[in-house]
Structures are given as C-alpha cells and as structure tokens.
Design a protein around this motif. Sequence first.
Motif, PDB file in Angstrom:
ATOM      1  N   ASP A 116       0.812  -1.225   0.000  1.00  0.00           N
ATOM      2  CA  ASP A 116       0.000   0.000   0.000  1.00  0.00           C
ATOM      3  C   ASP A 116       0.844   1.272   0.000  1.00  0.00           C
ATOM      4  O   ASP A 116       0.304   2.379   0.054  1.00  0.00           O
ATOM      5  N   LYS A 117       2.193   1.118  -0.009  1.00  0.00           N
ATOM      6  CA  LYS A 117       3.117   2.256  -0.054  1.00  0.00           C
ATOM      7  C   LYS A 117       2.974   3.170   1.164  1.00  0.00           C
ATOM      8  O   LYS A 117       3.297   4.364   1.113  1.00  0.00           O
ATOM      9  N   GLU A 118       2.492   2.607   2.275  1.00  0.00           N
ATOM     10  CA  GLU A 118       2.350   3.380   3.507  1.00  0.00           C
ATOM     11  C   GLU A 118       3.483   3.023   4.466  1.00  0.00           C
ATOM     12  O   GLU A 118       4.014   1.910   4.434  1.00  0.00           O
ATOM     13  N   TYR A 119       3.827   3.991   5.358  1.00  0.00           N
ATOM     14  CA  TYR A 119       4.863   3.748   6.363  1.00  0.00           C
ATOM     15  C   TYR A 119       4.206   3.364   7.698  1.00  0.00           C
ATOM     16  O   TYR A 119       3.225   3.988   8.114  1.00  0.00           O
ATOM     17  N   TYR A 120       4.790   2.334   8.362  1.00  0.00           N
ATOM     18  CA  TYR A 120       4.251   1.841   9.636  1.00  0.00           C
ATOM     19  C   TYR A 120       5.342   1.854  10.704  1.00  0.00           C
ATOM     20  O   TYR A 120       6.518   1.607  10.418  1.00  0.00           O
ATOM     21  N   VAL A 121       4.929   2.110  11.958  1.00  0.00           N
ATOM     22  CA  VAL A 121       5.870   2.114  13.074  1.00  0.00           C
ATOM     23  C   VAL A 121       6.224   0.675  13.445  1.00  0.00           C
ATOM     24  O   VAL A 121       5.344  -0.153  13.698  1.00  0.00           O
ATOM     25  N   LEU A 122       7.523   0.369  13.481  1.00  0.00           N
ATOM     26  CA  LEU A 122       7.991  -0.934  13.949  1.00  0.00           C
ATOM     27  C   LEU A 122       8.446  -0.842  15.395  1.00  0.00           C
ATOM     28  O   LEU A 122       8.201  -1.738  16.191  1.00  0.00           O
TER      29      LEU A 122
END
Length: 397
Positions: A116-122
Amino acid sequence: MEDLSEFYDIFKVKKPKKYESTGVGSVDNSLNTSSISKEKKNEAKREQYAQKRDKRVESQISECGAYYRLISRIKVDEKRFQNRENAFSELSAQQVAENFNKNYFDPIVIWEDPTDKEYYVLSGHSRYEGLIRRGELKILCREFVGTESEAINYSRVIANRANNKESLVEDLEAFRIARDGNENIKPSSKKDLQQSFDDINKLDAYTYLNPKGMFIDALKLDAEGNENFKKIKTFSLWVGELRKVYDQITNTHEVDIFNFLYGDDERFKIKKDDFIKLVQERLAKGQDRLFPECSLEGCEPIKDYEFLPARQRNITRDLIDLQSELDELNERRASKNWVRRIYTTEEGLRLEEEAKKKKEQLKAKQRELRAAEKDEKEGVKFGLFGVHKNQKRKKRR
C-alpha cells in the motif's frame, strides 16, 4: 598534518608548545582587519566552525538513515507489529508528551509496506504517541529495509523487547512466535532463542498453559503489580511443565488446579514434589475433573484414597502404580542420558510395546474405577471376591 594553531586562538584555548612560536593563527586575509576587532574576527570564525559542524552532523544523520517525516504520513498496525496489550505504553507516552527533549530522543523505526506504499511504526510506538499528544508535526525516523516477514520479526521479537521491558505474558508471546514461527516468520533455532531470551526453558513451559486460562490471566495481573495471586509465576511454571509431559491434562483440569492452589492460603506452602505427586495420582483416575471439591471460595476436605471404600481404594492404588510404571517407561524412551539411552531399534520397539500395554491397562482400570464409583453411589453391595449381592432375594416358589 593540518595546522590547528588558528583553532586555539579563536576558542581561547591554550596552545600546545608546538604552536606557540609559529606566529600563525589570528589573521584572516578574508576579513578587513582595519575595521573589525580581534573579538569580532574570532566570533566570525566560531560561526564558521559551527556551520562546518552542522554540515558534518547532517552528513552523519544522512548516513545512518535518520530523517524527519510528517507524523500524519505514518501509520500504526499493532496486530502486525506489536505484542503488547496496547499499541503503546501509557506511562512512556505520557513522559514523552510532558518531558520531551530531543537530546534524549532516539529515532523511531518505520517500514514501508510495498503493498500500500504506507509507512508503519515498527519500534517507538510510545514516542510516536507522545509526540502526537504534544501536537508535533514531524518526528525523527529511521527506515527499516527488509521484507514484511523481517519487519514483523524485528518489531515483535527484537526491537520492542530491547527498547522496553515487556511483561512476562508479552515476552511469552514474542517467544512463542520466535519458536514456532507463523505465516510471516520462520521458526528460530535454539541458539537464536537463547540469544534473544533470558530463560527459554521457563518460557517454553509457560506456552503449554491455556492462553485464555486463569493462570495466564493472573500473570497479566501480576505484571501490573497486583499481589492477589502469590507465587503465580512459580505455580504457572509447575502447571506448564506438567501439561508439557501429560497431554491428558485438559483446560478444565487446569482450572481445577488453579482453584486448588488458590482456594486455600495453606497451598502456598506446598512443595513442588508433593504437588506433582498429587496431580499424578488424580490423573491416574482418568476423571474429567482433578479437584472437583475446590473453588476459589475454598476446598472441601480432600478424601485421600486411604479413606475410600475398599474396592475403590484397591483400584486407585493399582492406577497409581500403573501410572508410575508408564511414566518410567516414557522417561526411559525419551532419555538422552548415556546410561538410560536406547541404542537399538529392538529395544526401542520393546519399550514402545510395553508402554502401549500399560496405557491399555490404565484405561481398563480407569473404567473399573468409574464403575465402582457408580455402584457405590447407587448403593450396590458386593460380596466375596467383589461379586454383586442382590439387595432383595427372589421369593422361592
């Protein structure tokens, strides 16, 4: 070698001897010495050094991959990237919100999902939440480069455990994922588990508990500082070890054990060997309940088999002996000790056959005990050799 004599003049630091007689340093041809005082020249030079420092720091930040990104462009997916009950630690988030200091703020770690080309917090959910509460628009980030499987493994097994102290239950969930793997993570080797976790033997035993059972629920409360359940970690470990060995222990049995241990304060004094022996004796009966006489309100006086009717007492003794013999056979078959180890196929097959026979005898005895209990309840009497006595004799014709 670079001539640093000018540096000592500008910042008013005592020169080493090798620079004292050089006569180099305080004159800058780029500045108009007739109109600018020495102090002004040094101030200009300090500014030049500061600019060089800023460029050097900026270069280092760029090399390590840290940069500022709009918070609104970063998402959270706790189902994929969190073990915790909440997506962030409330205490940590509030501390960031109230006492934020960029000098002590490490970059959060984010990952770009290619789907989805989204950034997520790891890693850094609490810092992320804290800055949102402060009304900040940007947050310092470091980007994780890898597959989804690697990102999940990093967030759930490595990063969150390293950055924050997790509760035992959360640690247990991370261990379960690392040991067993899932659709995104491959199972870890024993060596890798030992490097990532403090005591893998204890964690392994805990995984045999019912994940929705009373022991796990009490462990969650214990992690929050609740002291209503003393020795909960110890008791949970004992039960987990038993469930690992005895697959016939059900979730209902686990509830019975919990009620037995916490139905009376005197149980806190019980020794491990006595507890295990008692559970083994109850298991040998093959009943649906281990401690039906117990609840969290307390326990009825336990009727030991010595006080049972003679027929039930004899069968129970046989059951306990058969269970002990079966345990010995199973331990012998699984032993890695060089003295007890099985070296030949023939010996292994023989012990397997013996264990099979013992299981059949145990089941037969359990059926016999249930029949004896039923007869006792219905008031059926027995004569010599256990033969049924007719309660009413038939009238002679």
